[in-house]
Design a protein around this motif. Structure first.
Motif, PDB file in Angstrom:
ATOM      1  N   HIS A 164       0.717  -1.184  -0.084  1.00 47.14           N
ATOM      2  CA  HIS A 164      -0.043  -0.021   0.096  1.00 47.14           C
ATOM      3  C   HIS A 164       0.939   1.328   0.134  1.00 47.14           C
ATOM      4  N   ILE A 165       2.229   1.189   0.142  1.00 45.99           N
ATOM      5  CA  ILE A 165       3.105   2.348   0.238  1.00 45.99           C
ATOM      6  C   ILE A 165       4.011   2.371  -0.643  1.00 45.99           C
ATOM      7  N   ASP A 166       4.109   3.341  -1.482  1.00 48.37           N
ATOM      8  CA  ASP A 166       5.408   3.406  -2.327  1.00 48.37           C
ATOM      9  C   ASP A 166       6.378   4.450  -1.880  1.00 48.37           C
ATOM     10  N   LEU A 167       7.474   4.058  -1.314  1.00 48.35           N
ATOM     11  CA  LEU A 167       8.320   5.118  -0.835  1.00 48.35           C
ATOM     12  C   LEU A 167       9.023   5.756  -1.908  1.00 48.35           C
ATOM     13  N   GLU A 168       9.297   5.036  -2.922  1.00 44.35           N
ATOM     14  CA  GLU A 168      10.018   6.109  -4.063  1.00 44.35           C
ATOM     15  C   GLU A 168       9.333   7.283  -4.349  1.00 44.35           C
ATOM     16  N   SER A 169       8.005   6.995  -4.681  1.00 43.43           N
ATOM     17  CA  SER A 169       7.177   8.176  -5.210  1.00 43.43           C
ATOM     18  C   SER A 169       6.554   9.090  -3.842  1.00 43.43           C
ATOM     19  N   GLY A 170       6.558   8.263  -2.883  1.00 42.67           N
ATOM     20  CA  GLY A 170       6.111   8.984  -1.540  1.00 42.67           C
ATOM     21  C   GLY A 170       4.515   9.113  -1.685  1.00 42.67           C
ATOM     22  N   ILE A 181     -13.743   2.236   0.624  1.00 39.11           N
ATOM     23  CA  ILE A 181     -13.555   3.571  -0.357  1.00 39.11           C
ATOM     24  C   ILE A 181     -11.951   3.664  -0.514  1.00 39.11           C
ATOM     25  N   GLN A 182     -11.758   4.032  -1.860  1.00 31.40           N
ATOM     26  CA  GLN A 182     -10.222   4.086  -1.964  1.00 31.40           C
ATOM     27  C   GLN A 182      -9.767   5.605  -1.398  1.00 31.40           C
ATOM     28  N   ARG A 183      -8.530   5.480  -0.855  1.00 33.17           N
ATOM     29  CA  ARG A 183      -7.905   6.995  -0.758  1.00 33.17           C
ATOM     30  C   ARG A 183      -6.304   6.801  -0.871  1.00 33.17           C
ATOM     31  N   ARG A 184      -6.083   8.140  -1.108  1.00 32.81           N
ATOM     32  CA  ARG A 184      -4.494   8.453  -1.808  1.00 32.81           C
ATOM     33  C   ARG A 184      -4.141   9.560  -0.743  1.00 32.81           C
ATOM     34  N   ALA A 185      -2.902   9.154  -0.409  1.00 33.48           N
ATOM     35  CA  ALA A 185      -2.332  10.418   0.530  1.00 33.48           C
ATOM     36  C   ALA A 185      -0.825  10.721   0.153  1.00 33.48           C
ATOM     37  N   LYS A 186      -0.369  11.792   0.151  1.00 32.63           N
ATOM     38  CA  LYS A 186       0.761  12.132   0.037  1.00 32.63           C
ATOM     39  C   LYS A 186       1.638  12.174   1.091  1.00 32.63           C
ATOM     40  N   LEU A 187       2.809  11.144   1.231  1.00 29.91           N
ATOM     41  CA  LEU A 187       3.613  11.127   2.487  1.00 29.91           C
ATOM     42  C   LEU A 187       4.734  12.221   2.593  1.00 29.91           C
ATOM     43  N   LEU A 188       4.845  12.665   3.827  1.00 30.74           N
ATOM     44  CA  LEU A 188       5.760  13.779   4.327  1.00 30.74           C
ATOM     45  C   LEU A 188       7.246  13.046   4.073  1.00 30.74           C
ATOM     46  N   PRO A 189       8.259  13.769   3.758  1.00 34.98           N
ATOM     47  CA  PRO A 189       9.576  13.144   3.790  1.00 34.98           C
ATOM     48  C   PRO A 189       9.831  12.627   5.105  1.00 34.98           C
ATOM     49  N   GLU A 190       9.241  13.138   6.157  1.00 35.58           N
ATOM     50  CA  GLU A 190       9.543  12.715   7.719  1.00 35.58           C
ATOM     51  C   GLU A 190       8.724  11.179   7.744  1.00 35.58           C
ATOM     52  N   THR A 191       7.802  11.200   7.122  1.00 35.63           N
ATOM     53  CA  THR A 191       7.080   9.860   7.180  1.00 35.63           C
ATOM     54  C   THR A 191       7.802   8.756   6.543  1.00 35.63           C
ATOM     55  N   VAL A 192       8.480   9.091   5.334  1.00 34.59           N
ATOM     56  CA  VAL A 192       9.045   8.128   4.362  1.00 34.59           C
ATOM     57  C   VAL A 192      10.283   7.825   5.202  1.00 34.59           C
ATOM     58  N   SER A 193      11.183   8.863   5.960  1.00 34.14           N
ATOM     59  CA  SER A 193      12.101   8.612   6.595  1.00 34.14           C
ATOM     60  C   SER A 193      11.975   7.681   7.928  1.00 34.14           C
ATOM     61  N   ALA A 194      11.017   7.802   8.383  1.00 33.59           N
ATOM     62  CA  ALA A 194      10.532   6.941   9.557  1.00 33.59           C
ATOM     63  C   ALA A 194      10.246   5.376   9.024  1.00 33.59           C
ATOM     64  N   ILE A 195       9.770   5.304   7.999  1.00 31.95           N
ATOM     65  CA  ILE A 195       9.439   3.902   7.568  1.00 31.95           C
ATOM     66  C   ILE A 195      10.913   3.275   7.141  1.00 31.95           C
ATOM     67  N   GLN A 196      11.582   4.044   6.493  1.00 31.58           N
ATOM     68  CA  GLN A 196      12.736   3.604   5.924  1.00 31.58           C
ATOM     69  C   GLN A 196      13.620   3.231   7.452  1.00 31.58           C
ATOM     70  N   ASP A 197      13.748   4.089   8.429  1.00 34.00           N
ATOM     71  CA  ASP A 197      14.444   3.925   9.361  1.00 34.00           C
ATOM     72  C   ASP A 197      13.796   2.358  10.180  1.00 34.00           C
ATOM     73  N   TYR A 198      12.511   2.095   9.950  1.00 28.96           N
ATOM     74  CA  TYR A 198      11.851   1.176  10.662  1.00 28.96           C
ATOM     75  C   TYR A 198      12.434  -0.286   9.918  1.00 28.96           C
ATOM     76  N   LEU A 199      12.485  -0.094   8.611  1.00 32.70           N
ATOM     77  CA  LEU A 199      12.811  -1.384   7.662  1.00 32.70           C
ATOM     78  C   LEU A 199      14.145  -1.649   8.102  1.00 32.70           C
ATOM     79  N   LYS A 200      15.173  -0.941   8.595  1.00 35.70           N
ATOM     80  CA  LYS A 200      16.583  -1.227   8.736  1.00 35.70           C
ATOM     81  C   LYS A 200      16.534  -2.062   9.959  1.00 35.70           C
ATOM     82  N   HIS A 201      15.574  -2.009  10.834  1.00 36.85           N
ATOM     83  CA  HIS A 201      15.615  -2.724  11.977  1.00 36.85           C
ATOM     84  C   HIS A 201      14.748  -3.898  11.984  1.00 36.85           C
TER      85      HIS A 201
END
Length: 213
Positions: A164-170, A181-201
């Motif tokens: 459900h999450i595309d980190l490259e396009s955000g 009902i479908q929804r689409r939301a633009k991720l903040l850079p901080e949100t993308v960074s937090a998800i990437q930090d989690y993936l490292k662990h």
């Protein structure tokens, strides 16, 4: 058909719908809870067709006296749906007569109650404290960012998957759990960074495949 027999029949039907994925587990649990409340106040062995406005007046007085106006309205609607089910299934020959009182709390009362309560808003310092205190490795910090960024709630996180999450396009593309009902939301850079930090662990689960004989 007595109250007890009808309620058992209705809850069995709702449980089947929940098992089939037509309604959420939370919806069934709410139906069960409200049916139990009604069963405590309505005479269980009384025939459904013999219910009168006094029975529903007693029930409404209890709901309005114990619960917030919006919650009382929700419970009144759910309880009415049980008796509508009885008529739709032709368990009773005619709709139940509630009288003039068993209806929703007026909108003006809802507005007054809502305006009397403090707005449930987080201040920036509170948000920062939540984020700083949340551990990265459990994914909680990423969840908090997603909650504030995209408006996700507990039920949303239950069904959230990496697809459900595309980190490259955000972008987050994720249907609402309750309505679909479908929804689409633009991720903040901080949100993308937090998800990437989690993936490292993140420790990937061990998946065992059974070999067919």
């Amino acid at each position: 058909w007595t109250i007890k027999v009808l309620f058992d029949k209705y809850l069995t039907a709702q449980q089947k719908r929940q098992v089939n994925g037509e309604i959420a587990k939370r919806t069934f649990e709410s139906d069960l809870n409200d049916a139990c409340i009604a069963a405590e106040l309505l005479p269980k062995l009384k025939l459904v067709a013999a219910l009168n406005p006094d029975d529903f007046q007693k029930l409404r007085d209890h709901l309005v006296g114990k619960y917030a106006p919006s919650a009382a309205n929700t419970k009144i609607t759910r309880i009415k749906s049980i008796f509508k089910y009885a008529f739709d299934m032709r368990f009773i020959e005619k709709p139940v007569f509630y009288g003039a009182s068993f209806k929703a709390v007026p909108k003006r009362i809802l507005r007054k109650y809502k305006n009397s309560k403090p707005k449930p808003l987080f201040t920036p310092p509170q948000v920062n404290l939540l984020i700083e205190s949340a551990p990265v490795e459990t994914g909680l910090r990423a969840m908090i960012w997603l909650a504030f960024n995209c408006g996700l709630n507990n039920s949303d996180f239950k069904g959230l998957e990496f697809r459900h999450i595309d980190l490259e396009s955000g972008w987050l593309d994720y249907a609402r759990q309750k309505t679909g009902i479908q929804r689409r939301a633009k991720l903040l850079p901080e949100t993308v960074s937090a998800i990437q930090d989690y993936l490292k662990h993140r420790v990937r689960p061990k998946v065992q495949f059974e070999q067919s004989q």
